[in-house]
Motif scaffolding. Structure first.
Motif, PDB file in Angstrom:
ATOM      1  N   ARG A 231      54.393  50.566  46.615  1.00 44.40           N
ATOM      2  CA  ARG A 231      53.396  51.127  47.538  1.00 44.40           C
ATOM      3  C   ARG A 231      52.212  50.073  47.306  1.00 44.40           C
ATOM      4  NH1 ARG A 231      53.057  55.293  43.309  1.00 44.40           N
ATOM      5  NH2 ARG A 231      50.884  55.206  42.300  1.00 44.40           N
ATOM      6  N   TYR A 232      52.378  49.016  46.536  1.00 42.18           N
ATOM      7  CA  TYR A 232      51.392  48.178  46.412  1.00 42.18           C
ATOM      8  C   TYR A 232      51.542  46.559  46.904  1.00 42.18           C
ATOM      9  CZ  TYR A 232      49.650  51.513  43.075  1.00 42.18           C
ATOM     10  OH  TYR A 232      48.923  52.660  42.376  1.00 42.18           O
ATOM     11  N   VAL A 233      50.474  46.127  47.432  1.00 44.48           N
ATOM     12  CA  VAL A 233      50.405  44.515  47.961  1.00 44.48           C
ATOM     13  C   VAL A 233      49.396  44.043  47.012  1.00 44.48           C
ATOM     14  CG1 VAL A 233      49.749  42.740  49.625  1.00 44.48           C
ATOM     15  CG2 VAL A 233      51.205  44.857  50.353  1.00 44.48           C
ATOM     16  N   TYR A 234      49.884  43.094  46.140  1.00 43.97           N
ATOM     17  CA  TYR A 234      49.006  42.535  45.299  1.00 43.97           C
ATOM     18  C   TYR A 234      48.273  41.268  46.050  1.00 43.97           C
ATOM     19  CZ  TYR A 234      51.164  45.537  41.745  1.00 43.97           C
ATOM     20  OH  TYR A 234      51.804  46.378  41.062  1.00 43.97           O
ATOM     21  N   VAL A 235      46.959  41.433  45.898  1.00 40.60           N
ATOM     22  CA  VAL A 235      46.151  40.313  46.460  1.00 40.60           C
ATOM     23  C   VAL A 235      45.656  39.366  45.337  1.00 40.60           C
ATOM     24  CG1 VAL A 235      44.581  39.219  48.385  1.00 40.60           C
ATOM     25  CG2 VAL A 235      45.999  41.164  48.730  1.00 40.60           C
ATOM     26  N   LEU A 236      45.829  38.169  45.062  1.00 41.77           N
ATOM     27  CA  LEU A 236      45.270  37.546  43.592  1.00 41.77           C
ATOM     28  C   LEU A 236      44.770  36.133  44.075  1.00 41.77           C
ATOM     29  CD1 LEU A 236      48.312  38.270  41.621  1.00 41.77           C
ATOM     30  CD2 LEU A 236      46.301  39.660  41.766  1.00 41.77           C
ATOM     31  N   GLY A 237      44.275  35.738  43.210  1.00 43.22           N
ATOM     32  CA  GLY A 237      43.657  34.065  43.203  1.00 43.22           C
ATOM     33  C   GLY A 237      42.164  34.113  43.692  1.00 43.22           C
ATOM     34  N   ASN A 242      40.330  40.549  43.139  1.00 43.09           N
ATOM     35  CA  ASN A 242      41.912  40.590  42.966  1.00 43.09           C
ATOM     36  C   ASN A 242      42.215  42.160  42.901  1.00 43.09           C
ATOM     37  OD1 ASN A 242      43.135  37.624  41.275  1.00 43.09           O
ATOM     38  ND2 ASN A 242      41.272  37.605  42.476  1.00 43.09           N
ATOM     39  N   GLN A 243      43.034  42.438  43.372  1.00 44.05           N
ATOM     40  CA  GLN A 243      43.372  43.980  43.288  1.00 44.05           C
ATOM     41  C   GLN A 243      45.024  44.149  43.810  1.00 44.05           C
ATOM     42  OE1 GLN A 243      41.297  46.452  46.038  1.00 44.05           O
ATOM     43  NE2 GLN A 243      40.857  44.578  47.217  1.00 44.05           N
ATOM     44  N   ALA A 244      45.338  45.508  43.438  1.00 40.58           N
ATOM     45  CA  ALA A 244      46.703  45.947  44.148  1.00 40.58           C
ATOM     46  C   ALA A 244      46.208  46.944  45.421  1.00 40.58           C
ATOM     47  CB  ALA A 244      47.244  46.715  43.125  1.00 40.58           C
ATOM     48  N   LEU A 245      46.373  46.575  46.387  1.00 39.52           N
ATOM     49  CA  LEU A 245      46.148  47.345  47.763  1.00 39.52           C
ATOM     50  C   LEU A 245      47.448  48.345  47.926  1.00 39.52           C
ATOM     51  CD1 LEU A 245      45.133  44.437  49.949  1.00 39.52           C
ATOM     52  CD2 LEU A 245      43.561  46.134  48.914  1.00 39.52           C
ATOM     53  N   GLU A 246      46.988  49.668  48.096  1.00 39.14           N
ATOM     54  CA  GLU A 246      47.756  50.675  48.229  1.00 39.14           C
ATOM     55  C   GLU A 246      48.399  50.854  49.663  1.00 39.14           C
ATOM     56  OE1 GLU A 246      49.061  55.207  46.640  1.00 39.14           O
ATOM     57  OE2 GLU A 246      47.222  54.288  46.111  1.00 39.14           O
ATOM     58  N   VAL A 247      49.492  50.645  50.096  1.00 38.72           N
ATOM     59  CA  VAL A 247      49.772  50.727  51.496  1.00 38.72           C
ATOM     60  C   VAL A 247      51.054  51.539  51.620  1.00 38.72           C
ATOM     61  CG1 VAL A 247      48.729  48.411  52.023  1.00 38.72           C
ATOM     62  CG2 VAL A 247      51.113  48.454  51.315  1.00 38.72           C
ATOM     63  N   THR A 248      51.265  52.044  52.813  1.00 36.99           N
ATOM     64  CA  THR A 248      52.249  52.992  53.110  1.00 36.99           C
ATOM     65  C   THR A 248      53.334  51.992  54.203  1.00 36.99           C
ATOM     66  OG1 THR A 248      51.273  53.766  55.077  1.00 36.99           O
ATOM     67  CG2 THR A 248      51.022  54.863  52.803  1.00 36.99           C
ATOM     68  N   GLN A 249      52.879  50.980  54.710  1.00 36.14           N
ATOM     69  CA  GLN A 249      53.792  50.177  55.535  1.00 36.14           C
ATOM     70  C   GLN A 249      53.082  48.834  55.539  1.00 36.14           C
ATOM     71  OE1 GLN A 249      53.303  52.202  59.261  1.00 36.14           O
ATOM     72  NE2 GLN A 249      51.262  51.676  59.557  1.00 36.14           N
ATOM     73  N   PRO A 250      54.249  47.849  56.079  1.00 28.31           N
ATOM     74  CA  PRO A 250      53.759  46.532  56.095  1.00 28.31           C
ATOM     75  C   PRO A 250      52.386  46.223  56.726  1.00 28.31           C
ATOM     76  CG  PRO A 250      56.129  46.617  56.605  1.00 28.31           C
ATOM     77  CD  PRO A 250      55.631  48.040  56.755  1.00 28.31           C
ATOM     78  N   ILE A 308      53.404  39.736  46.828  1.00 24.64           N
ATOM     79  CA  ILE A 308      52.182  39.321  46.151  1.00 24.64           C
ATOM     80  C   ILE A 308      51.611  38.140  46.929  1.00 24.64           C
ATOM     81  CG2 ILE A 308      51.076  37.982  44.093  1.00 24.64           C
ATOM     82  CD1 ILE A 308      53.842  39.362  42.436  1.00 24.64           C
ATOM     83  N   VAL A 309      50.359  38.154  47.251  1.00 19.32           N
ATOM     84  CA  VAL A 309      49.646  37.247  48.176  1.00 19.32           C
ATOM     85  C   VAL A 309      48.897  36.441  47.091  1.00 19.32           C
ATOM     86  CG1 VAL A 309      47.965  36.573  50.097  1.00 19.32           C
ATOM     87  CG2 VAL A 309      49.644  38.793  50.043  1.00 19.32           C
ATOM     88  N   TRP A 310      49.145  35.034  47.148  1.00 16.30           N
ATOM     89  CA  TRP A 310      48.489  34.138  46.220  1.00 16.30           C
ATOM     90  C   TRP A 310      47.649  33.106  46.826  1.00 16.30           C
ATOM     91  CZ3 TRP A 310      46.719  33.587  41.477  1.00 16.30           C
ATOM     92  CH2 TRP A 310      46.228  32.466  40.911  1.00 16.30           C
ATOM     93  N   VAL A 311      46.077  33.168  46.673  1.00 20.93           N
ATOM     94  CA  VAL A 311      45.328  32.242  47.087  1.00 20.93           C
ATOM     95  C   VAL A 311      45.199  31.133  46.097  1.00 20.93           C
ATOM     96  CG1 VAL A 311      43.311  31.634  48.462  1.00 20.93           C
ATOM     97  CG2 VAL A 311      44.834  33.682  48.877  1.00 20.93           C
ATOM     98  N   GLY A 312      45.509  29.952  46.172  1.00 17.89           N
ATOM     99  CA  GLY A 312      45.001  29.041  45.068  1.00 17.89           C
ATOM    100  C   GLY A 312      43.965  28.353  45.285  1.00 17.89           C
ATOM    101  N   LEU A 313      43.639  27.745  44.076  1.00 15.38           N
ATOM    102  CA  LEU A 313      42.430  26.984  44.142  1.00 15.38           C
ATOM    103  C   LEU A 313      42.315  25.551  44.679  1.00 15.38           C
ATOM    104  CD1 LEU A 313      39.378  26.547  43.044  1.00 15.38           C
ATOM    105  CD2 LEU A 313      40.373  25.476  40.739  1.00 15.38           C
TER     106      LEU A 313
END
Length: 345
Positions: A231-237, A242-250, A308-313
């Protein structure tokens, strides 16, 4: 205070997409919103690139010599009882394995202990003491074992912090102390996080009774068993939060980024990585969010629970480097989820 200018386009685009999507009825509109992945390594038709296990340096492969089925290997803060036969002053000397992995003993000074078996330490000491004593007979006993602090979260019956003592510090010990898994658990996607590495572990085989799949844990390890429908999408960088987003669908990727506060001023927006399939067996795709913000809706792919969504530097190098950066960032997020589940199971 107004949002910085580099955030406003992202948030605006996200809101526009959310409002416009239900109203899209033409074939042209549907084509625009079709999830098209940006080209990866010059191959526009390739959506995700799988990282072979042998190229994934972020995974610690098991070593049977150090596994739970082999002899116990000493760890920092273990206590040894050492005696030299016939030497009155060297009977039952208790020594602590120091943070540098060494112990100290009369005549010979420092001896490497951490990572070795008791017998390996005894042989090393015997050889070195032979320079000072005639035919030394050395006895080494592991008297006290270090206590391990282990985090266990996700779909286990009793998530939280475990303190493992003695020689019970294995994955199977921790799973039993946590009450084993719930009916919603995905054992295939479960993992152990150790620092900025993932420990290769087959939870499914272990729970089935294959003890060869057991893993010896270390202090501060994090065990996480996700839901079969994560149930989580991780958005990082380089996002504001930076957090775990609780979602029920895409959800659209731009929505995930906007919910994390948008990009920060140092974000490399033209190469945002999306990791799918977990960190043990990852597939990676690249999205050009810069073009998305400029209006190219083909980049607004749907990220799904578990992604996991990663946004780099800066410019991203090898995919393995992306995984290393992700692991460094995700550890405190997973720890936070574990602690949250402990307080609110």
């Amino acid at each position: 205070m107004k949002s910085p200018s580099f955030l406003r386009p992202a948030v605006t685009a996200c809101c526009a997409l959310a409002l416009a999507a239900p109203a899209c009825s033409s074939n042209k509109a549907r084509a625009v919103h079709r999830p098209i992945i940006a080209s990866v390594n010059g191959a526009p038709d390739l959506e995700f690139v799988r990282i072979p296990a042998e190229q994934n340096d972020t995974v610690i492969q098991g070593d049977p010599a150090t596994g739970p089925t082999g002899p116990y290997r000493l760890e920092i803060e273990d206590v040894l009882d050492i005696s030299i036969y016939g030497e009155q002053d060297l009977q039952h000397v208790e020594v602590l394995v120091r943070p540098d992995g060494m112990i100290s003993f009369a005549f010979i000074g420092d001896v490497q202990a951490a990572g070795r078996t008791v017998e390996e330490v005894r042989q090393d000491m015997t050889g070195r003491l032979a320079a000072y004593l005639r035919s030394p007979q050395v006895t080494v006993i592991a008297k006290q074992f270090a206590q391990k602090k282990v985090y266990v979260g996700g779909e286990v019956r009793n998530p939280g912090i475990l303190y493992l003592t003695g020689k019970e510090g294995t994955l199977l010990d921790a799973m039993y102390k946590a009450g084993l898994v719930t009916d919603r658990a995905s054992l295939e996607e479960a993992y152990i996080m150790r620092g900025n590495k993932i420990v290769a572990a087959d939870f499914k085989e272990l729970v089935r009774g294959n003890l060869l799949r057991n893993v010896r844990l270390m202090d501060q390890d994090m065990i996480y068993v996700p839901e079969s429908a994560n149930r989580y999408v991780y958005v990082l960088g380089r996002v504001r939060t930076n957090q775990a987003l609780e979602v029920t669908q895409p959800i659209p990727i731009i929505q995930a980024i906007a919910r994390s506060g948008g990009f920060d001023r140092f974000a490399k927006t033209d190469s945002v990585a999306v990791v799918r399939g977990g960190l043990k067996d990852p597939r990676i795709a690249m999205v050009d969010a810069k073009e998305l913000i400029a209006g190219d809706l083909s980049q607004n792919i749907m990220v799904q629970p578990g992604d996991i969504v990663w946004v780099g530097l800066s410019g991203l190098g090898k995919y393995n480097e992306i995984l290393q950066q992700i692991l460094t960032s995700i550890a405190p997020i997973v720890q936070g989820v574990v602690l949250s589940n402990t307080a609110n199971p």
